[in-house]
Scaffold this active site. Sequence first.
Site, PDB file in Angstrom:
ATOM      1  CG  ASP A   1     -11.517  -3.032  11.614  1.00  0.00           C
ATOM      2  OD1 ASP A   1     -12.565  -3.551  11.628  1.00  0.00           O
ATOM      3  OD2 ASP A   1     -11.079  -1.873  12.107  1.00  0.00           O
ATOM      4  CB  ILE A   2     -11.662  -0.307   7.180  1.00  0.00           C
ATOM      5  CG1 ILE A   2     -11.421  -0.981   5.792  1.00  0.00           C
ATOM      6  CG2 ILE A   2     -11.335   1.140   6.550  1.00  0.00           C
ATOM      7  CD1 ILE A   2     -12.861  -0.838   4.778  1.00  0.00           C
TER       8      ILE A   2
ATOM      9  CG  ASN B   1     -20.145   4.238   6.765  1.00  0.00           C
ATOM     10  OD1 ASN B   1     -20.192   4.312   5.380  1.00  0.00           O
ATOM     11  ND2 ASN B   1     -20.237   3.047   7.438  1.00  0.00           N
TER      12      ASN B   1
ATOM     13  CG  HIS C   1     -24.653   4.502   5.434  1.00  0.00           C
ATOM     14  ND1 HIS C   1     -23.852   3.745   6.297  1.00  0.00           N
ATOM     15  CD2 HIS C   1     -25.307   5.251   6.190  1.00  0.00           C
ATOM     16  CE1 HIS C   1     -24.237   4.067   7.445  1.00  0.00           C
ATOM     17  NE2 HIS C   1     -24.990   5.084   7.498  1.00  0.00           N
TER      18      HIS C   1
ATOM     19  CG  ASP D   1     -22.387   0.767   0.603  1.00  0.00           C
ATOM     20  OD1 ASP D   1     -21.935   0.440   1.772  1.00  0.00           O
ATOM     21  OD2 ASP D   1     -23.567   0.797   0.291  1.00  0.00           O
TER      22      ASP D   1
ATOM     23  CB  THR E   1      -4.521 -12.547  -2.612  1.00  0.00           C
ATOM     24  OG1 THR E   1      -5.666 -12.233  -3.208  1.00  0.00           O
ATOM     25  CG2 THR E   1      -4.334 -11.766  -1.104  1.00  0.00           C
TER      26      THR E   1
ATOM     27  CD  GLU F   1      -1.967 -15.730  -0.833  1.00  0.00           C
ATOM     28  OE1 GLU F   1      -0.812 -15.755  -0.439  1.00  0.00           O
ATOM     29  OE2 GLU F   1      -2.397 -14.751  -1.255  1.00  0.00           O
TER      30      GLU F   1
ATOM     31  CD  GLU G   1     -15.890  -1.890  10.185  1.00  0.00           C
ATOM     32  OE1 GLU G   1     -15.668  -1.351  11.622  1.00  0.00           O
ATOM     33  OE2 GLU G   1     -16.924  -1.996  10.102  1.00  0.00           O
TER      34      GLU G   1
END
Length: 464
Positions: free
Chosen positions: A341-342, A349, A354, A358, A372, A376, A384
């Site tokens: 999670d950011i 934002n 926004h 993005d 990865t 995976e 987010e």
Amino acid sequence: MKSKWIILYPALIAGAALIYLLGHFFGLSTAQYAVFFLGLIILLAARENTGIQMNLFLLSAVVLIFILSFKLKTISVSAALLGGLWFILLYMLSVPFARNELKLKLREVEIMKKKQDLELVKSESVNLAEKEDNNIESEIKGITSLYTAAKGLSFAMKYDDMAQIIKEILKKVLKYNFEIEPEKVNVLLVFKKADSFYIASSMGYDEEYIKEKEKQIIKSVINEKTGLEISYAASGLDDVHFHKSVLKVPFVVEKKLLGLMIISGSAENLFNDKQVESMKILANQIAISLEKVNLYEEIQQISVTDSLTGLYVHRYFQEKLEDEVKRAGRYDNQLSLVMCDIDFFKKVNDTYGHLAGDFILKNIAVILKNSTSPAETVARYGGEEFVIIMPDTDKEAAHIKAVKIRKEIEKTKLNFNGTVIGVTLSMGVATYPGDAISRRGLIERADKALYTSKHNGRNRVTKA
């Protein structure tokens, strides 16, 4: 025999009639008549023979007449001379008939020879026609069997399925159409997926070697020299092992190379021209089916890919995780799930807008994808939040990798329209079967670990 009745016997009868009339005119005795008729019989016997035999018969007739005339005084000299003259006359009359008969015989022999020649030509033509019919019938059966075998390609919707079906079809074609045992050849099957080529399957090669040298092999078989037409070398080297016969079969649609199949064997002249032509038919069918799989994969990719980040969507993640849990249970392997999670994304934002949000999401997705392996799966869980499925990975290994990703993102400074923005990730790690034995349970444990990271100050990785 028929020609003798028509030609010789009328002359004989005419001669006998003349002798009788002359003998009656000159008053010949019965003995003299007998001599004349004996001469005719000798003449007839001579006519039945040729060469030395005929000369012997005529000489015998002259000697007999001489004896009867001069020694035995059975007939007069004048009668003998008269008979001799008539014999000569009859013989001369019979010569044209004999020549005509000889011509007829020669003509008959010529006609019979021509008839035999015609029969021979007819027989050869019939045999040739039957052979051509058998060849055509065999070719038709071969082509029909190829198309029948290729029908299975229409059921393939994925590259893995396509590779398996091609191998099964090839085994049947080699064994029943070409009369070549599949074990005597090596096969390398290369597909193009997205913008890169990979080895989809192989036969006869060491799988570990293929896996280890895949990139090297791909470069050797797919390069600027790779043609769009089928090629066959009856002797030489293939690109992996020493083989004397190498058949390269490209899969082409509208001049686009979709893949390549290399069939090689240790024997020279393994394939003939007709078999190579048959492989062209099979290659066309495979190419068409590959194009269909490509389109299906593109549609599938669009339907399971997030339009903003390019990562898999939530629905695909759930399905993939379910499959991986079942596979881990089947093979008794471990499976780790990382949830990310950011941190303070709402603040980003609110502060930068926004569009900046993005921009951050796209760049975080790129870092996760680059950090990865192909085995995976990285997906956007929602908003987010991101998830990473790590097959065959225990909790410790997953934690170490998650920490590296967190540090990579922490040190990355993102430039949005001249503004440098830094973000961090909070992450949680859970592992099957130690933390949970179901898809739902694994998500819940990883989510709780993520919440713990958030609660303990963010920008950290917590194990369940």
